[in-house]
Every structure is written in structure tokens, then in C-alpha cells.
Design a protein around this motif. Structure first.
Motif, PDB file in Angstrom:
ATOM      1  N   VAL A   1      -3.180   4.122   2.088  1.00  0.00           N
ATOM      2  CA  VAL A   1      -4.109   3.917   0.975  1.00  0.00           C
ATOM      3  C   VAL A   1      -3.759   2.615   0.274  1.00  0.00           C
ATOM      4  O   VAL A   1      -2.598   2.360  -0.043  1.00  0.00           O
TER       5      VAL A   1
ATOM      6  N   GLU B   1     -10.978  10.213   7.169  1.00  0.00           N
ATOM      7  CA  GLU B   1     -11.698  10.842   6.052  1.00  0.00           C
ATOM      8  C   GLU B   1     -12.747  11.855   6.508  1.00  0.00           C
ATOM      9  O   GLU B   1     -13.208  12.690   5.718  1.00  0.00           O
TER      10      GLU B   1
ATOM     11  N   CYS C   1       0.866  -1.173   0.000  1.00  0.00           N
ATOM     12  CA  CYS C   1       0.000   0.000   0.000  1.00  0.00           C
ATOM     13  C   CYS C   1       0.905   1.225   0.000  1.00  0.00           C
ATOM     14  O   CYS C   1       2.100   1.115  -0.304  1.00  0.00           O
TER      15      CYS C   1
ATOM     16  N   ASP D   1      -2.805   9.378   5.090  1.00  0.00           N
ATOM     17  CA  ASP D   1      -3.289   8.082   5.556  1.00  0.00           C
ATOM     18  C   ASP D   1      -2.741   6.970   4.677  1.00  0.00           C
ATOM     19  O   ASP D   1      -2.173   7.215   3.603  1.00  0.00           O
TER      20      ASP D   1
ATOM     21  N   ARG E   1     -10.527   3.178  -2.494  1.00  0.00           N
ATOM     22  CA  ARG E   1     -11.993   3.176  -2.471  1.00  0.00           C
ATOM     23  C   ARG E   1     -12.561   4.021  -1.333  1.00  0.00           C
ATOM     24  O   ARG E   1     -13.524   4.760  -1.509  1.00  0.00           O
ATOM     25  N   THR E   2     -11.963   3.895  -0.129  1.00  0.00           N
ATOM     26  CA  THR E   2     -12.467   4.659   1.023  1.00  0.00           C
ATOM     27  C   THR E   2     -12.356   6.151   0.781  1.00  0.00           C
ATOM     28  O   THR E   2     -13.273   6.920   1.104  1.00  0.00           O
ATOM     29  N   LEU E   3     -11.231   6.586   0.193  1.00  0.00           N
ATOM     30  CA  LEU E   3     -11.082   8.008  -0.141  1.00  0.00           C
ATOM     31  C   LEU E   3     -12.184   8.446  -1.105  1.00  0.00           C
ATOM     32  O   LEU E   3     -12.849   9.462  -0.889  1.00  0.00           O
ATOM     33  N   LYS E   4     -12.359   7.670  -2.155  1.00  0.00           N
ATOM     34  CA  LYS E   4     -13.345   8.026  -3.190  1.00  0.00           C
ATOM     35  C   LYS E   4     -14.752   8.128  -2.612  1.00  0.00           C
ATOM     36  O   LYS E   4     -15.496   9.067  -2.923  1.00  0.00           O
ATOM     37  N   GLU E   5     -15.101   7.172  -1.740  1.00  0.00           N
ATOM     38  CA  GLU E   5     -16.448   7.168  -1.172  1.00  0.00           C
ATOM     39  C   GLU E   5     -16.680   8.348  -0.227  1.00  0.00           C
ATOM     40  O   GLU E   5     -17.821   8.672   0.088  1.00  0.00           O
ATOM     41  N   ASN E   6     -15.579   8.985   0.210  1.00  0.00           N
ATOM     42  CA  ASN E   6     -15.701  10.147   1.089  1.00  0.00           C
ATOM     43  C   ASN E   6     -15.319  11.447   0.389  1.00  0.00           C
ATOM     44  O   ASN E   6     -15.047  12.462   1.045  1.00  0.00           O
TER      45      ASN E   6
ATOM     46  N   SER F   1      -6.572   0.462  -2.099  1.00  0.00           N
ATOM     47  CA  SER F   1      -7.302   0.577  -3.370  1.00  0.00           C
ATOM     48  C   SER F   1      -7.737   2.015  -3.653  1.00  0.00           C
ATOM     49  O   SER F   1      -7.969   2.390  -4.801  1.00  0.00           O
TER      50      SER F   1
ATOM     51  N   ALA G   1     -10.876   6.999  11.250  1.00  0.00           N
ATOM     52  CA  ALA G   1     -11.904   7.868  10.648  1.00  0.00           C
ATOM     53  C   ALA G   1     -11.296   9.157  10.096  1.00  0.00           C
ATOM     54  O   ALA G   1     -11.888  10.230  10.195  1.00  0.00           O
TER      55      ALA G   1
END
Length: 216
Positions: free
Chosen positions: A166, A151, A98, A164, A170-175, A168, A149
Motif C-alpha cells: 500500500v 482487491e 510504502c 498487499d 487509493r486503490t484500496l479505497k476505490e475497491n 497512498s 488484482a
């Protein structure tokens, strides 16, 4: 009888990737180790001279540095953040890939240029790594320490940017966040307590076994 060697392993995703390596290194944990409902933290293995403990990723380095465990599996992100002089990291295990990245809201990133920063306010669980990275560029980094938490920080105006781990993205994108800069690529390492490396005769053969396991 000599006390068993203790290997500290992290809970979560890295543990899943580490299991085949442990097996190839000749270490098979007792059945309870694989039980997701088990609340036990210390486990026997098929070798009477080796026990495993399962702890938070950030705590692996602390257990090994202070000699409570003799070996451990930990991300290079944790090693960089704590920089324990008592730790020796002889093997890159090539798992847990990562990166540590700087991220900010997509709307801000559309007009933002990191090369123009002189002062940044950042929420992160990596304050030392973050400050070291920006200091090398002559940027003053004001860090707000969070343990999770991350994001939420830009959304709730705690800090406009985060640093943070990272994988994939995905968590960044979803937030609503996007990466704007990579601080470091991360993999998991085998770490050894320096004193144990010199005084416990099982340690060097174990390090060699992990080295062979990675090569295999």
C-alpha cells in the motif's frame, strides 16, 4: 576483458525514483533505457564495465541471488518474502516508501477486531511474509496466492481479506477496502550477490558510491 557488472533494476515506480540515485552514483544509462516503448531488457551505460537489466520487481532478487546480476535495487518486501541467503543488502536507498498491510471490506472492518482473530483466509502475493506475521501472534493464516488484482478477492469471495503493498491507499479505497493492520514498512535496498561482493573488485566501490548517493 572482464564481463561487465550487471545491475538489476525494477520496472515501474521505483525505477523513476532510482534514476537520480544512479546518476549520483556515476551511472548514466543509454538513451533507450528511458524510452517507455523500448522492449529491450539489457542496456549499456556510460561506463563500459556496467550494464543494467530491467526486470519485474520480484525478479530482481532472483537474478542477483543466483548470480545472473551482481547488484540490484529491490524493495524490502521482496527480500522478506524470499529471504535468499545469497543476498547481502548493505544500503537502504530511502526510496520506494510504502507498507505491507492487511485490508478488508469497510463493512467488515466496522465491527472487526484483529486482536480476536484465530484463523484468517487471505489473498496475497506475500504468503511467507503473511504466515510468518500471523504465526508470531498465534494466528493460523490460510493464504491464497495471487500475483495481482488482489482487491478483487473479497468482492468475488475468494478470500475475505488481503495482504498487499500500500502506498497512498487509493486503490484500496476505490475497491471498498480499508487497512486494518500494518505488517511492515517498506523501502528499496541495494542488494549484492555475496559471492560477487568477495570476488568482483568493482562491487565494493559501487556499494560505496550508492552509499554516498543516498547521503547526498
Amino acid at each position: 576483458m572482464t564481463d561487465p557488472i550487471i545491475i538489476a533494476v525494477p520496472k515501474g515506480r521505483i525505477l523513476d525514483e532510482a534514476m537520480p540515485l544512479l546518476a549520483r552514483a556515476g551511472i548514466v544509462p543509454e538513451a533507450a533505457f528511458r524510452d517507455p516503448d523500448s522492449r529491450a531488457l539489457r542496456f549499456r551505460t556510460d561506463r563500459p564495465d556496467i550494464d543494467l537489466i530491467r526486470v519485474r520487481a520480484f525478479d530482481v532478487a532472483t537474478f542477483v541471488a543466483h548470480g545472473a546480476a551482481q547488484l540490484g535495487i529491490v524493495g524490502s518486501d521482496v527480500l522478506a518474502e524470499f529471504d535468499y541467503s545469497e543476498l547481502y543488502a548493505p544500503v537502504d536507498l530511502k526510496i520506494g516508501h510504502c507498507r505491507i498491510s492487511v485490508a478488508e471490506p469497510a463493512g467488515m472492518a466496522a465491527t472487526d477486531d484483529p486482536r480476536g482473530w484465530s484463523h484468517v483466509r487471505i489473498a496475497t502475493k506475500y504468503p511467507h511474509t503473511t504466515q510468518r506475521h500471523f504465526a508470531a501472534r498465534g494466528v493460523q493464516a490460510e493464504c491464497v496466492k495471487l500475483n495481482g488484482a488482489m482487491e478483487l478477492a473479497p468482492v468475488l469471495s475468494l478470500a475475505p481479506r488481503i495482504v498487499d503493498l500500500v502506498s497512498s491507499g487509493r486503490t484500496l479505497k476505490e475497491n471498498g477496502l480499508v487497512e486494518v493492520e500494518t505488517i511492515a514498512e517498506v523501502t528499496s535496498r541495494l542488494v549484492v550477490n555475496r559471492a560477487a561482493f568477495k570476488t568482483r573488485e568493482q562491487v565494493v566501490p559501487l556499494v560505496d558510491a550508492f552509499r554516498r548517493a543516498v547521503a547526498a
